[in-house]
Write a protein that holds these residues in place. Structure first.
Motif, short mmCIF file in Angstrom:
data_model
loop_
_atom_site.label_atom_id
_atom_site.label_comp_id
_atom_site.label_asym_id
_atom_site.label_seq_id
_atom_site.Cartn_x
_atom_site.Cartn_y
_atom_site.Cartn_z
N HIS A 7 17.08 18.22 -56.20
CA HIS A 7 15.68 18.97 -56.31
C HIS A 7 15.09 18.40 -58.00
CE1 HIS A 7 11.80 20.28 -55.79
NE2 HIS A 7 11.57 21.28 -56.51
N ASP A 8 15.68 18.97 -58.93
CA ASP A 8 15.86 17.99 -59.67
C ASP A 8 15.50 16.95 -60.28
OD1 ASP A 8 15.72 20.82 -60.41
OD2 ASP A 8 17.89 21.86 -61.56
N GLN A 10 15.05 14.98 -58.56
CA GLN A 10 13.03 14.58 -57.82
C GLN A 10 12.34 15.08 -58.29
OE1 GLN A 10 12.33 16.67 -54.19
NE2 GLN A 10 10.89 15.14 -53.85
N ILE A 11 11.97 16.08 -59.04
CA ILE A 11 11.08 16.14 -60.54
C ILE A 11 10.86 14.96 -61.24
CG2 ILE A 11 10.14 18.29 -62.00
CD1 ILE A 11 11.72 20.44 -60.04
N GLN A 14 9.66 11.82 -60.13
CA GLN A 14 8.28 12.22 -59.64
C GLN A 14 7.65 11.78 -61.02
OE1 GLN A 14 7.76 11.89 -56.58
NE2 GLN A 14 5.31 12.28 -56.50
N HIS A 122 7.24 23.68 -58.54
CA HIS A 122 8.18 22.93 -58.55
C HIS A 122 10.26 23.38 -58.48
CE1 HIS A 122 4.98 19.96 -58.83
NE2 HIS A 122 4.14 20.34 -59.78
N ASP A 168 2.29 15.26 -53.66
CA ASP A 168 3.72 15.93 -54.40
C ASP A 168 5.12 16.11 -53.69
OD1 ASP A 168 5.51 15.73 -56.95
OD2 ASP A 168 4.43 17.32 -57.39
N SER A 170 7.85 16.38 -54.76
CA SER A 170 8.26 17.89 -55.74
C SER A 170 7.49 19.33 -55.64
CB SER A 170 8.62 17.57 -56.89
OG SER A 170 7.36 17.31 -57.90
#
Length: 257
Positions: A7-8, A10-11, A14, A122, A168, A170
């Motif tokens: 996830h990190d 992806q952020i 993004q 997020h 978004d 994320s």
């Protein structure tokens, strides 16, 4: 790779390509919520941490009034843009640091103020991030957070989260006021009385800022056009897709334990 690290990543991916858009974003660069949050942080001689700094607007607002500001974000491209803008503004007390809010690379009690604006939705593990914010905050410090909050009823909540996620990927969640108060208390804070605003999102700039793919834009518009009257009324939904969000500022102090 763990879910958290995925996830990190992806952020960071993004937002890395959107750094200039967020530095220039009119929505992020102004607003009563920004002024109020900066007021919490503007303490002479304070060291301030800007969690999930994004385009750096909290950093720019607070830096002239404090000893130092550390702008922290997952995206190095975003941090590079913030550092360049800080230099352009002559803010020589700003430094940047790339890290996750869930594992802050600072000793205990490093900051007199920890601030965050439009970032927490997020975060993959909000309780962990709040525990870290509590750890690096001095005993007499203050934590201030601004974010979009969901309106309460499940009907409205579902539409809000769907629009946000389509725009978004994320996005994790816009939490409600009661959820924030509970999570802050669990992390060792005493939350104060929140302040609320309604903030209009102009649709074309909202999607352009994130570079939302056309298929996702079409899906958002389809959801909006099929929304019931309570949804359209609460979000003040306009013909072009523009709408109004609920935004909250909550200030908290360490519980002293």
């Amino acid at each position: 790779m763990s879910d958290s690290h995925s996830h990190d990543a992806q952020i960071a991916g993004q937002f890395g390509g959107r750094a200039a858009d967020y530095v220039a974003s009119a929505v992020h660069a102004a607003g009563e919520d920004l002024q109020a949050l900066a007021g919490i942080g503007a303490v002479p001689h304070a060291a301030v941490l800007d969690l999930g700094c994004g385009g750096g607007h909290v950093t720019y607002a607070v830096a002239p009034h404090v000893r130092s500001v550390t702008a922290l974000d997952l995206s190095q491209a975003m941090l590079d843009a913030v550092a360049a803008e800080a230099r352009r503004r002559g803010l020589d007390n700003v430094q940047t640091r790339q890290a996750s809010v869930e594992a802050l690379p600072f000793p205990d009690a490093s900051f007199e103020r920890v601030l965050s604006r439009y970032s927490a939705h997020h975060w993959g593990d909000v309780p962990a991030a709040l525990r870290e914010a509590r750890r690096v905050l001095s005993p007499e410090g203050r934590f201030g957070l601004v974010d979009v909050v969901h309106p309460g009823p499940p009907l409205l909540d579902t539409h809000l989260q769907a629009w946000q996620l389509l725009r978004d990927p994320s996005h994790v969640r816009d939490y409600g006021e009661a959820e924030w108060r509970a999570m802050l208390a669990e992390a060792g804070f005493v939350p104060g009385t929140p302040r609320h605003w309604r903030v209009r999102m102009e649709f074309s700039s909202w999607i352009a800022r994130m570079g939302t793919p056309e298929a996702s834009v079409t899906a958002i518009r389809a959801l909006q056009q099929g929304a019931s009257e309570p949804v359209r009324r609460h979000f003040a939904l306009e013909e072009d897709g523009s709408f109004t969000l609920d935004v909250m500022l909550i200030e908290a102090e360490p519980d002293g334990v």
